[in-house]
Design a protein around this motif. Sequence first.
Motif, mmCIF file in Angstrom:
data_model
loop_
_atom_site.group_PDB
_atom_site.id
_atom_site.type_symbol
_atom_site.label_atom_id
_atom_site.label_comp_id
_atom_site.label_asym_id
_atom_site.label_seq_id
_atom_site.Cartn_x
_atom_site.Cartn_y
_atom_site.Cartn_z
ATOM 1 N N GLY A 1 18.307 36.888 65.760
ATOM 2 C CA GLY A 1 17.387 35.833 66.153
ATOM 3 C C GLY A 1 17.120 35.790 67.643
ATOM 4 O O GLY A 1 16.843 34.711 68.177
ATOM 5 N N ILE A 2 17.194 36.909 68.343
ATOM 6 C CA ILE A 2 16.965 36.939 69.780
ATOM 7 C C ILE A 2 15.484 37.174 70.057
ATOM 8 O O ILE A 2 14.701 37.476 69.159
ATOM 9 N N HIS A 3 15.100 37.073 71.332
ATOM 10 C CA HIS A 3 13.709 37.282 71.733
ATOM 11 C C HIS A 3 13.371 38.773 71.646
ATOM 12 O O HIS A 3 14.233 39.639 71.897
ATOM 13 N N PRO A 4 12.120 39.123 71.309
ATOM 14 C CA PRO A 4 11.771 40.557 71.226
ATOM 15 C C PRO A 4 11.989 41.305 72.535
ATOM 16 O O PRO A 4 12.384 42.484 72.508
ATOM 17 N N ALA B 1 27.105 37.289 66.729
ATOM 18 C CA ALA B 1 26.383 37.106 67.991
ATOM 19 C C ALA B 1 25.765 35.721 68.087
ATOM 20 O O ALA B 1 24.604 35.563 68.487
ATOM 21 N N VAL B 2 26.524 34.712 67.708
ATOM 22 C CA VAL B 2 26.101 33.327 67.899
ATOM 23 C C VAL B 2 26.568 32.892 69.279
ATOM 24 O O VAL B 2 27.726 33.102 69.650
ATOM 25 N N SER C 1 20.995 51.290 65.417
ATOM 26 C CA SER C 1 19.605 51.092 65.006
ATOM 27 C C SER C 1 18.734 51.063 66.257
ATOM 28 O O SER C 1 19.010 50.321 67.193
ATOM 29 N N VAL C 2 17.691 51.861 66.235
ATOM 30 C CA VAL C 2 16.769 51.908 67.370
ATOM 31 C C VAL C 2 15.572 51.003 67.140
ATOM 32 O O VAL C 2 14.615 51.044 67.920
ATOM 33 N N ASP C 3 15.626 50.208 66.112
ATOM 34 C CA ASP C 3 14.509 49.320 65.782
ATOM 35 C C ASP C 3 14.759 47.951 66.401
ATOM 36 O O ASP C 3 15.693 47.240 65.998
ATOM 37 N N PRO C 4 13.972 47.508 67.379
ATOM 38 C CA PRO C 4 14.194 46.165 67.948
ATOM 39 C C PRO C 4 13.870 45.044 66.973
ATOM 40 O O PRO C 4 14.394 43.941 67.102
ATOM 41 N N VAL C 5 13.008 45.303 65.996
ATOM 42 C CA VAL C 5 12.697 44.277 64.993
ATOM 43 C C VAL C 5 13.942 43.946 64.169
ATOM 44 O O VAL C 5 14.160 42.788 63.776
ATOM 45 N N HIS C 6 14.764 44.958 63.912
ATOM 46 C CA HIS C 6 16.015 44.716 63.186
ATOM 47 C C HIS C 6 16.938 43.793 63.972
ATOM 48 O O HIS C 6 17.573 42.894 63.390
ATOM 49 N N LEU C 7 16.999 43.947 65.291
ATOM 50 C CA LEU C 7 17.828 43.064 66.109
ATOM 51 C C LEU C 7 17.274 41.639 66.126
ATOM 52 O O LEU C 7 18.043 40.673 66.117
ATOM 53 N N ARG D 1 17.815 26.615 66.981
ATOM 54 C CA ARG D 1 17.411 27.181 68.263
ATOM 55 C C ARG D 1 16.034 26.650 68.613
ATOM 56 O O ARG D 1 15.032 27.112 68.043
ATOM 57 N N SER D 2 16.005 25.663 69.485
ATOM 58 C CA SER D 2 14.773 24.999 69.948
ATOM 59 C C SER D 2 13.938 24.542 68.763
ATOM 60 O O SER D 2 14.304 23.598 68.076
ATOM 61 N N GLU D 3 12.845 25.229 68.455
ATOM 62 C CA GLU D 3 11.936 24.776 67.411
ATOM 63 C C GLU D 3 12.083 25.554 66.117
ATOM 64 O O GLU D 3 11.248 25.422 65.220
ATOM 65 N N ARG D 4 13.090 26.372 65.968
ATOM 66 C CA ARG D 4 13.276 27.151 64.750
ATOM 67 C C ARG D 4 14.754 27.166 64.381
ATOM 68 O O ARG D 4 15.610 26.734 65.155
ATOM 69 N N ILE D 5 15.021 27.648 63.183
ATOM 70 C CA ILE D 5 16.384 27.717 62.654
ATOM 71 C C ILE D 5 16.665 29.161 62.273
ATOM 72 O O ILE D 5 15.906 29.775 61.498
ATOM 73 N N HIS D 6 17.741 29.701 62.801
ATOM 74 C CA HIS D 6 18.157 31.067 62.491
ATOM 75 C C HIS D 6 19.258 31.025 61.433
ATOM 76 O O HIS D 6 20.253 30.310 61.585
ATOM 77 N N ILE D 7 19.079 31.785 60.378
ATOM 78 C CA ILE D 7 20.030 31.824 59.273
ATOM 79 C C ILE D 7 20.980 32.992 59.488
ATOM 80 O O ILE D 7 20.546 34.149 59.626
ATOM 81 N N VAL D 8 22.271 32.693 59.508
ATOM 82 C CA VAL D 8 23.321 33.702 59.651
ATOM 83 C C VAL D 8 24.011 33.858 58.303
ATOM 84 O O VAL D 8 24.453 32.864 57.705
#
Length: 740
Positions: A717-720, A599-600, A706-712, A624-631
Amino acid sequence: MIAVHEEIRAGDAPVLHAPIQLHVHTPGLRQQRARNLPHRRGEAVPDLGLYEARHPVDDPRICPRVPTGQLTLFALRRRLERSDARRIAGRAWPEETLLQELAERRAAEAGLSATWPRMVMRLIRCALAIRDAEGEALVAEEMLDQVRLPLKAAASELLAQAGLLRSRTRPPPVAWPMGSCADCECWGVTRAVCTGCRGWRRETQRYPRGLCPRCRRSELPLHTEEGLCRGCLAYVREAGQEFSTVPFTQLSFAGPLSLQLKGRTGQLGFVAHKRSGPLMRARARDRLQREADAVLGGQAVPWQLAGQLALFSVPRTRPRNRCLRALITLPLLPDGAQALLHRFCAAYPRTLLADRRSTAGAAAVMLHSLLARYGPHTPIAEREVRSLAASVAANAAAMHWVTSFLHTQNLLQTDKQFETPGQLLQDVRSLATFRAPIPLQQWRDERDEQALHLRITQLPAPMASQLSTWVRVLRGKGRCRHDPADFRRIRRYLRVAWPALTSWAADGGDLRQVTVDDVRIELARHQGNVARGMLSVLRSIFRALKQERVIFRDPTAGLQQPGGLHLPRPLSSDDLAGALDRLDGSAARLIVGLVAIHAVRAAEVARLHLADLDLVRRTLSVCRSERIHIVYLDDLSVELTADWLRERRRRWPQSSNPHLLITTHTYRHPAAPSISYCAIRAAFDQVGLLPRQVWADRILDEARHSVDPVHLVRLFGIHPASAVKYVHAAHPDKALPRIR
């Protein structure tokens, strides 16, 4: 004698013919004070007299003071030492009190002993004496160089704090001054003799000392046959034999620019003997030639027949000496293999092919050896090319030239197990010749700025001035500071609000006369996302004008434009089944794989650099803007990435573009741009899907499990808020009512 000395130190008159105090000496303990008789400085006889305190003196002969501002006829370079500092110990300066306080404060802050301020003040006093002798008001840094005492850096810092230091106008003295060699007289050495003459001095039996008949200098190492010193011999060999009787010698430099004595048999300073380099290499060439003739018998090497299978496929590890022997004694090639070698050599000049140290010459030697072993019809394993590449000069470059040529002739058997993905990525990075790109973003900003101002000038003067104020606010130059927006975004905003602005300008008004009803009328002419986008831009314009106190009231305050909630929809399994197999090219498979598996976003895939990829740890850093997402990459993603890196190395081995994905137009572009969105869409058009659809389907599929949005959020690395929306779309029965 010790007792009398102790009585004198105590201030009592010595009493003779009196009992003496017994002193005990215990090994391991500190010795008593009376056991060490005092000595004057520089005298061996003990001093038994009364202790005389040394009073500070001021010798007027040491740096006599001259009036301030007086110019000196000749600049003198003085040399003050510790003894000179003692001779001016009684001299006083008005700045000494301030400098003493600064030195004591510095010692207290740094935790130094009480001796440190006295040492640094001794140096400063000498510098002040030189300043008075020069007639200066400040102490120059060159004056500190004339004092042979330590702590010059600390003294400079203290003088600068007191405002008494003048900057340096001349370079500091050289710690290791350059000079000429004592034997060959070449200039540019920091020792007595250069490296070559030092070797001649060590070989006393080979180069005996004597008088050089040319330069008439004695006690120099002389050549055994020529009878000349090293300097004269090098000059004669360089200039010619007619200069062997001329007494003068041309000045030469040391190091790489010096006159070199090359190692040739019987000349240039080398004597041929049984262990000399030239004779050993000559004997080695003769021996290797005899061995090759004995093995080959003057015939070509029999190679593997076409279609013949190997019983065991074992990777060969050739020792270096055996590889060198195979490359030195190149056998004859029959017509088929010789034609293949001529086809490779036709693309390069003969001068490069004749030099085995060049890339083309080394590649030709490697290809000759491989064709002699396998023939022109049998595919050659890539590991065989790598095992032979360690014996040539340009090993890495020559290996890639040979593998590329064999690949074009369908004679290369790629060995994927031999090269790990980490080694493949390191190889691609080492071959790439990255360079600083041209400022393409600056050029785009200037172009967008010109287009923006040209568009604004089409409106009436009051409204154009107000829009220029809005642009200045978005660029971060208003009354409230914030991060500036680029001109490309401002151009998009102006394009969205342009219908409303032209309508108001046609009525002859400016933005101060716009009311809430005027905004509602313009919004009613549009629907959906167009109306919401226009309201957002108009709100930005009026808020900026109110912030800059151009208008009193914001007509968009309180206005809302309703919009529908678009839930993500999953793709059918038929659209995704075998999607990677339907793609043409490793680049397209990598693009679709990163979007469909991890999902990049498609725009993020285009901006990826080679430095963001780590195939050893199997990670991919997405900015991603001011942060780095590790895949974290799986086996399929690593395999897709390795396939693309092999194709990139084969097609563009020396690309100057640091991006991971490159094309024919971008691999040598001076601005090093990323691939365009059209190139990304071309990969998805092969399977009939959009990048947004594939990206949303991957997140929705993960939300089903998974019903956990924190896991997503952690995985993609998407917005909550986006994570909650996808969880509600996947599990509508578990959605909670919105909290206001």
